[in-house]
Design a protein around this motif. Sequence first.
Motif, PDB file in Angstrom:
ATOM      1  N   ASN A 111      28.794 -12.793 -41.514  1.00  0.00           N
ATOM      2  CA  ASN A 111      29.983 -13.587 -41.809  1.00  0.00           C
ATOM      3  C   ASN A 111      30.081 -14.791 -40.883  1.00  0.00           C
ATOM      4  O   ASN A 111      29.454 -14.841 -39.824  1.00  0.00           O
ATOM      5  CB  ASN A 111      31.257 -12.729 -41.726  1.00  0.00           C
ATOM      6  CG  ASN A 111      31.379 -12.005 -40.415  1.00  0.00           C
ATOM      7  OD1 ASN A 111      31.707 -12.607 -39.398  1.00  0.00           O
ATOM      8  ND2 ASN A 111      31.097 -10.692 -40.424  1.00  0.00           N
ATOM      9  N   ASN A 112      30.891 -15.752 -41.306  1.00  0.00           N
ATOM     10  CA  ASN A 112      31.071 -17.005 -40.573  1.00  0.00           C
ATOM     11  C   ASN A 112      32.419 -17.558 -41.033  1.00  0.00           C
ATOM     12  O   ASN A 112      32.510 -18.240 -42.048  1.00  0.00           O
ATOM     13  CB  ASN A 112      29.916 -17.959 -40.896  1.00  0.00           C
ATOM     14  CG  ASN A 112      30.079 -19.325 -40.260  1.00  0.00           C
ATOM     15  OD1 ASN A 112      30.953 -19.550 -39.422  1.00  0.00           O
ATOM     16  ND2 ASN A 112      29.235 -20.270 -40.675  1.00  0.00           N
ATOM     17  N   THR A 113      33.495 -17.240 -40.315  1.00  0.00           N
ATOM     18  CA  THR A 113      34.843 -17.516 -40.796  1.00  0.00           C
ATOM     19  C   THR A 113      35.768 -18.022 -39.689  1.00  0.00           C
ATOM     20  O   THR A 113      35.489 -17.874 -38.500  1.00  0.00           O
ATOM     21  CB  THR A 113      35.477 -16.243 -41.389  1.00  0.00           C
ATOM     22  OG1 THR A 113      35.542 -15.229 -40.359  1.00  0.00           O
ATOM     23  CG2 THR A 113      34.676 -15.708 -42.570  1.00  0.00           C
ATOM     24  N   TYR A 114      36.890 -18.601 -40.122  1.00  0.00           N
ATOM     25  CA  TYR A 114      37.979 -18.956 -39.220  1.00  0.00           C
ATOM     26  C   TYR A 114      39.056 -17.879 -39.291  1.00  0.00           C
ATOM     27  O   TYR A 114      39.192 -17.171 -40.298  1.00  0.00           O
ATOM     28  CB  TYR A 114      38.628 -20.278 -39.629  1.00  0.00           C
ATOM     29  CG  TYR A 114      37.802 -21.514 -39.382  1.00  0.00           C
ATOM     30  CD1 TYR A 114      37.349 -21.835 -38.098  1.00  0.00           C
ATOM     31  CD2 TYR A 114      37.500 -22.395 -40.423  1.00  0.00           C
ATOM     32  CE1 TYR A 114      36.605 -22.973 -37.870  1.00  0.00           C
ATOM     33  CE2 TYR A 114      36.758 -23.543 -40.204  1.00  0.00           C
ATOM     34  CZ  TYR A 114      36.313 -23.830 -38.923  1.00  0.00           C
ATOM     35  OH  TYR A 114      35.583 -24.973 -38.697  1.00  0.00           O
ATOM     36  N   GLY A 115      39.850 -17.788 -38.242  1.00  0.00           N
ATOM     37  CA  GLY A 115      41.015 -16.922 -38.221  1.00  0.00           C
ATOM     38  C   GLY A 115      42.056 -17.547 -37.308  1.00  0.00           C
ATOM     39  O   GLY A 115      41.777 -18.514 -36.601  1.00  0.00           O
TER      40      GLY A 115
END
Length: 239
Positions: A111-115
């Motif tokens: 995964n490769n995400t913002y939060g």
Amino acid sequence: MTNEPPDTRTPREQSARSLADTDGPSALPAPPRTAESEAPTKGGRKAAGIGCGAVVLLAVVAFLSAITDSVYPDVKPEKMADRISAYSQDAYAALDIDRAVKPGYVDVFTNNTYGSDYCYPDGLLSIADNHVKGAYRLHHRWTLAKVSKTKALTALRRLHAHLQKEGWRITEYGENQQTKEWKLTAEREGGYGTGITWEPEFQRLSGGSGGPCAVDPDWSDDHPYSYGPDVGHPPALTP
């Protein structure tokens, strides 16, 4: 017979093992050992979900970036997202792993995400207070599966040297004797943090960066969120 001076280190310091102490085929010439490299990782149980290492990493970044600040600057979320993803890309390139991480969430291993998180009037130390409307703390997280110990520890050494060269302050570097996870975390002026964790149980390498709390200048009372701006997906991470 010479009397040796007593060991004045704490039990945590005595149990910490830095990357410089690693032996076997994965060992490379290590950077000089410092007090920072001796800092042990906090213990805890691992889960096959998002991973203890990733959770602790983000918690550390959150604590460093939002512990006491009470006045948050106006920063557009898109600008903050570009900044922290650039820090992640710089760190990822320094790892020299010949694989890219595409944007988005595939599973807990890829995964490769913002939060984002809430921000409070006096930082995280006043977490019992109501959060500041329009304020947010953005973080970027990535995970890569099937990373061997040899590759992971070599990558940590490269990143350790790179971050020091780029002016980051190393806050943690070494192995947790309880979980056997290896971790490197760092911080820099402005409340930014970055780091990676390797989990031997899952052969999983996780990393990311985080920024300080800020206020979205375009936020208004009729906006659908009090935090958690939608900034889309981060760019792909490339070697």
